[in-house]
Write a protein that holds these residues in place. Structure first.
Motif, short mmCIF file in Angstrom:
data_model
loop_
_atom_site.label_atom_id
_atom_site.label_comp_id
_atom_site.label_asym_id
_atom_site.label_seq_id
_atom_site.Cartn_x
_atom_site.Cartn_y
_atom_site.Cartn_z
N ASP A 271 0.88 -1.38 -0.26
CA ASP A 271 0.26 0.20 -0.15
C ASP A 271 1.33 1.36 -0.39
O ASP A 271 0.93 2.03 0.76
CB ASP A 271 -1.43 0.18 1.30
CG ASP A 271 -2.26 1.20 0.96
OD1 ASP A 271 -1.84 1.63 0.34
OD2 ASP A 271 -2.68 1.04 1.93
N ALA A 273 0.41 3.80 -1.33
CA ALA A 273 -0.21 5.31 -1.41
C ALA A 273 -0.75 5.60 0.51
O ALA A 273 -0.93 6.69 0.13
CB ALA A 273 -1.96 5.56 -1.77
N ALA A 274 -0.52 4.85 1.12
CA ALA A 274 -0.97 4.59 1.90
C ALA A 274 0.59 5.76 2.93
O ALA A 274 0.54 6.76 3.56
CB ALA A 274 -0.91 3.30 3.82
N SER A 275 1.54 5.53 2.61
CA SER A 275 2.67 6.65 3.14
C SER A 275 2.74 8.27 3.16
O SER A 275 3.34 9.11 2.89
CB SER A 275 4.21 5.91 1.93
OG SER A 275 4.26 6.18 0.52
N ASP A 277 0.10 9.27 2.91
CA ASP A 277 -1.48 9.90 3.83
C ASP A 277 -0.96 10.96 4.60
O ASP A 277 0.82 11.00 5.17
CB ASP A 277 -2.35 8.80 4.60
CG ASP A 277 -3.12 7.67 3.95
OD1 ASP A 277 -3.63 8.55 2.85
OD2 ASP A 277 -3.16 7.06 4.44
#
Length: 278
Positions: A271, A273-275, A277
């Motif tokens: 993930d 994309a989580a980094s 956030d």
């Protein structure tokens, strides 16, 4: 480099840069019309060929991208051929292009075309004088055959000034995302500006025919060029909106006990994309 701004034909129109909001609104409208054309081509079994030619950095590729953006790639194909192979060099010159012509219900967008012989091959000496003269003789015959067989052939020449071409080259040179668009041959076109101009002028004399005329697009302003080209293309096609049967989502059936396998037995991409956030 001359300090004068040379165009391929005539003087460029002097106009204000088109505001982005107005450009995007009209672009969306024209793209919607192109989707209607696509459905007409498919329903009528028409064959549409659009040839995009012009100097390096004249805006052909970005225009093709906007033309094809919402079209079905199974209907509208972009044809951008690499250098011919050894086998292709032994063929009749037009042979490898014929292979990419559309069948009924298809659109072919040629990002450069058989006109390579009248441009880069002529200027850079990649063909003989005899091959070049044969092309100028055969090309109008070839295109008349396409049109006589019912193919809708449209030819666009994107005209850019020497000053604007050089500005775009410099922008690409310093942009790592677009540097791939530059080649040594592209840069050499700067020093051969007049050679390319003479080659284009002679090409027009022989190939600007009533059955398949050339349409020139002033492309110093890319936004205007895209809109002008797309609007003109639409004006030349006798299309109409094709009525399609209404679609409705069917009701989802009741569950029958199926369970998805646990995530642990499948390999998921990390993930990333989580980094991002906050």
């Amino acid at each position: 480099m001359s300090t004068h701004r040379h165009h391929d034909r005539g003087d460029p129109a002097v106009s204000r840069k088109l505001p982005r909001s107005r450009y995007e609104t009209e672009l969306r409208r024209l793209q919607a019309e192109l989707v209607i054309v696509q459905e007409w081509v498919r329903a009528e079994g028409a064959r549409l060929v659009v040839v995009f030619e012009g100097r390096d950095a004249a805006g052909k590729g970005s225009t093709i991208k906007r033309v094809a953006q919402y079209l079905n790639p199974r209907v509208a194909r972009i044809v951008a051929l690499p250098a011919p192979t050894e086998r292709e060099r032994g063929q009749w010159y037009f042979q490898r292009y014929v292979e990419h012509l559309p069948t009924a219900g298809e659109i072919a967008l040629f990002d450069r075309s058989w006109y390579n012989r009248a441009g880069v091959e002529r200027v850079m000496g990649f063909c003989t004088v005899e091959e070049y003269r044969r092309f100028l003789h055969q090309c109008p015959i070839f295109e008349r055959m396409l049109v006589e067989d019912g193919i809708l052939l449209r030819k666009y020449w994107f005209s850019v000034s020497d000053a604007e071409q050089e500005r775009r080259f410099r922008a690409r040179l310093h942009d790592p995302m677009r540097r791939w668009k530059l080649s040594p041959m592209d840069l050499e076109s700067i020093t051969r500006w007049e050679d390319y101009s003479r080659a284009k002028d002679e090409m027009f004399v022989h190939t600007d025919i009533p059955e398949a005329p050339w349409y020139v697009v002033d492309s110093d302003d890319k936004r205007r060029a895209r809109l002008n080209m797309m609007a003109h293309l639409l004006s030349t096609i006798p299309y109409h909106e094709v009525r399609r049967p209404p679609l409705r989502l069917p009701p989802r059936p009741a569950p029958t006990g199926y369970q998805r396998p646990p995530r642990s037995v499948q390999t998921y991409v990390p993930d990333h994309a989580a980094s991002l956030d906050i």
